[in-house]
Structures are given as C-alpha cells and as structure tokens.
Design an enzyme around this catalytic site. Structure first.
Site, PDB file in Angstrom:
ATOM      1  N   GLN A 120       3.060  10.006   1.447  1.00  0.00           N
ATOM      2  CA  GLN A 120       4.343   9.341   1.715  1.00  0.00           C
ATOM      3  C   GLN A 120       5.293   9.691   0.413  1.00  0.00           C
ATOM      4  OE1 GLN A 120       2.264   5.308   2.400  1.00  0.00           O
ATOM      5  NE2 GLN A 120       4.057   5.187   3.747  1.00  0.00           N
TER       6      GLN A 120
ATOM      7  N   HIS B  78      -4.533   1.210   7.501  1.00  0.00           N
ATOM      8  CA  HIS B  78      -3.147   1.850   7.644  1.00  0.00           C
ATOM      9  C   HIS B  78      -3.150   3.272   6.730  1.00  0.00           C
ATOM     10  CE1 HIS B  78       1.186   1.109   8.152  1.00  0.00           C
ATOM     11  NE2 HIS B  78       1.125   1.913   7.040  1.00  0.00           N
ATOM     12  N   GLU B  79      -3.420   2.888   5.427  1.00  0.00           N
ATOM     13  CA  GLU B  79      -3.469   4.084   4.377  1.00  0.00           C
ATOM     14  C   GLU B  79      -4.313   5.229   4.917  1.00  0.00           C
ATOM     15  OE1 GLU B  79      -0.689   3.538   2.796  1.00  0.00           O
ATOM     16  OE2 GLU B  79      -0.383   1.283   3.031  1.00  0.00           O
TER      17      GLU B  79
ATOM     18  N   GLY C 167       0.870  -1.132   0.222  1.00  0.00           N
ATOM     19  CA  GLY C 167       0.177  -0.018  -0.002  1.00  0.00           C
ATOM     20  C   GLY C 167       0.758   1.159  -0.069  1.00  0.00           C
TER      21      GLY C 167
ATOM     22  N   HIS D  85      -2.799   7.201   7.103  1.00  0.00           N
ATOM     23  CA  HIS D  85      -1.900   8.162   6.658  1.00  0.00           C
ATOM     24  C   HIS D  85      -2.307   9.587   6.050  1.00  0.00           C
ATOM     25  CE1 HIS D  85       2.052   6.077   6.662  1.00  0.00           C
ATOM     26  NE2 HIS D  85       1.737   5.178   6.051  1.00  0.00           N
TER      27      HIS D  85
ATOM     28  N   CYS E 106       5.758  -0.226   7.646  1.00  0.00           N
ATOM     29  CA  CYS E 106       5.394   1.147   7.121  1.00  0.00           C
ATOM     30  C   CYS E 106       6.709   1.521   6.326  1.00  0.00           C
ATOM     31  CB  CYS E 106       4.974   2.029   8.008  1.00  0.00           C
ATOM     32  SG  CYS E 106       4.556   3.742   7.323  1.00  0.00           S
ATOM     33  N   LEU E 107       6.519   1.735   4.855  1.00  0.00           N
ATOM     34  CA  LEU E 107       7.551   2.336   4.074  1.00  0.00           C
ATOM     35  C   LEU E 107       8.099   3.543   4.656  1.00  0.00           C
ATOM     36  CD1 LEU E 107       5.994   1.284   0.694  1.00  0.00           C
ATOM     37  CD2 LEU E 107       7.585   0.146   1.983  1.00  0.00           C
TER      38      LEU E 107
HETATM   39  O1  K1U Z   1       1.729   2.459   4.048  1.00  0.00           O
HETATM   40  C1  K1U Z   1       2.792   1.763   3.651  1.00  0.00           C
HETATM   41  O2  K1U Z   1       3.712   2.412   4.515  1.00  0.00           O
HETATM   42  C2  K1U Z   1       2.931   0.505   3.238  1.00  0.00           C
HETATM   43  C3  K1U Z   1       2.931  -0.489   3.879  1.00  0.00           C
HETATM   44  C4  K1U Z   1       1.390  -1.003   4.042  1.00  0.00           C
HETATM   45  C5  K1U Z   1       0.967  -2.024   5.318  1.00  0.00           C
HETATM   46  C6  K1U Z   1       1.750  -3.243   5.330  1.00  0.00           C
HETATM   47  C7  K1U Z   1       1.422  -4.228   6.320  1.00  0.00           C
HETATM   48  C8  K1U Z   1       0.398  -4.051   7.082  1.00  0.00           C
HETATM   49  C9  K1U Z   1      -0.452  -2.761   7.215  1.00  0.00           C
HETATM   50  C10 K1U Z   1       0.023  -1.706   5.991  1.00  0.00           C
HETATM   51  C11 K1U Z   1       3.783  -1.596   3.403  1.00  0.00           C
HETATM   52  O3  K1U Z   1       3.458  -2.207   2.471  1.00  0.00           O
HETATM   53  S1  K1U Z   1       5.170  -2.285   4.335  1.00  0.00           S
HETATM   54  C12 K1U Z   1       5.754  -3.582   3.341  1.00  0.00           C
HETATM   55  C13 K1U Z   1       5.189  -4.836   3.411  1.00  0.00           C
HETATM   56  O4  K1U Z   1       4.230  -5.094   4.333  1.00  0.00           O
HETATM   57  C14 K1U Z   1       5.384  -5.867   2.430  1.00  0.00           C
HETATM   58  C15 K1U Z   1       6.157  -5.666   1.400  1.00  0.00           C
HETATM   59  C16 K1U Z   1       6.321  -6.852   0.415  1.00  0.00           C
HETATM   60  C17 K1U Z   1       5.311  -7.906   0.447  1.00  0.00           C
HETATM   61  C18 K1U Z   1       4.627  -7.993   1.621  1.00  0.00           C
HETATM   62  C19 K1U Z   1       4.462  -7.119   2.514  1.00  0.00           C
HETATM   63 ZN    ZN Z   2       2.650   3.376   6.333  1.00  0.00          ZN
END
Ligand code: K1U
Ligand code: ZN
Length: 171
Positions: A51, A136-137, A46, A140, A94-95
C-alpha cells in the site's frame, strides 16, 4: 521514520503479489517504522507494505481501541494456516479505497504463521477484529482487495468511481 504516500485504486501495484522477505534486517525494520508512521497518521488499523508501493510481504496492525494503549504488531511473511468453518461479517474499509465501506464475510477465526521482528517463526490464533484485519492485510500481500469479496455489481461500481476520479485528476 518517514510518512509515506498510500497508493489508491486504480493503481495497478495493488494487484501485485508481494515477495517474501528473506531476512529481517535494518531495511525491513526501517520499512516497518515507515509503515507504522503512515498507518497511525492515516489513521488505519492495518497496513500492507504494497500500500506504500513496496512489494514485500510485510504487514503492520494495531487494533487497540481509542481508550487503550497502542498495540503495534508486525507480521512478516504472514500466511493463514487454518481458518474456521464459522464465518463472521465486518464492515471493512481500506486506506487504498478511501471512504468506501462494505460488509464482508470471512472465516471468524484464523491461525496465522509469520516471522516476527526477532526473525523467529510465530503462530497466532486470532478472532474478532484482529482476524478480519489480518485476513484483509494478507489478501493485500496477494494482490487481493476487500472489494473482491463483495458482489460484482458493487465492485464494478466502486472501480468505475475511482477510475473516473483518477481520470479527472489527470486532466
Ligand atoms: O489495509 C488497509 O487498507 C487498512 C484498513 C484495515 C481494515 C479495516 C477494517 C476492516 C478490515 C481491515 C483500515 O484501517 S481502514 C480504516 C479503519 O478501519 C479505521 C481507522 C481508524 C479507526 C478505526 C478504524
Ligand atoms: Zn486495505
């Protein structure tokens, strides 16, 4: 399409409340393209526009598993209009807070109203991973981070760690 830089803690822009999108026009479509390129490259499941430093209420999501085809979804001006009493716990990342993961409890199911790329209003009922990522998004877009849902002790620890790293980088 362009790869954009993802802003990270302690960048204050992450605390900004994003503005609603007034019309789904070419600039919004270009933003969405950039967001998908950035999200897939990261990689993430997401991304919210803030971001990449754009304070607009735009969210991209793809919760497809590795062995499934991509399932890109766009949510413009998303809002939770119903959430279940039942809770679910997921380990979130979270990225904008790289390499930090923590369990977060949220409503297990949510109904979200949003505008699609077609400019029309839609509603979706989500559960599982999609429900978690959408919440989560949407957080944000309101300047809320997943660490706001964990204990103060853990939150303060991670904020301190990222503040230290930023200070070191600035030196
Ligand atoms: O919003 C963001 O920072 C993105 C975040 C979203 C998220 C992940 C997990 C739970 C809730 C929200 C991410 O994508 S973090 C990376 C991640 O979880 C992932 C990356 C590659 C494959 C699978 C998962
Ligand atoms: Zn995030």
């Amino acid at each position: 399409m362009a790869l954009r830089e993802i802003i990270v803690l302690p960048d204050k822009r992450l605390r900004q409340v994003s503005d609603p999108v007034k019309a789904v026009d070419a600039s919004v479509r270009a933003l969405v393209d950039d967001m998908f390129e950035t999200m897939y490259e990261a990689p993430g499941v997401g991304l919210a526009a803030i971001q990449i430093g754009v304070p607009q209420r735009v969210v991209t999501v793809d919760t497809a598993k590795k062995d499934e085809p991509n399932n890109p979804q766009v949510f413009i001006n998303p809002e939770v209009i119903w959430s279940s009493e039942e809770k679910g716990t997921y380990e979130e990342g979270c990225l904008s807070i790289p390499e930090y993961y923590e369990e977060v409890e949220r409503p297990a199911r949510v109904k979200v109203r949003y505008t699609g790329l077609d400019g029309k209003t839609h509603e979706i009922e989500a559960n599982g991973m999609l429900a978690t990522v959408l919440q989560h998004e949407i957080d944000h877009t309101n300047g809320i981070l997943f660490i706001d849902h964990i204990s103060r002790l853990k939150r303060d620890r991670v904020i301190k760690k990222f503040a230290k790293a930023a200070k070191r980088e600035a030196e």
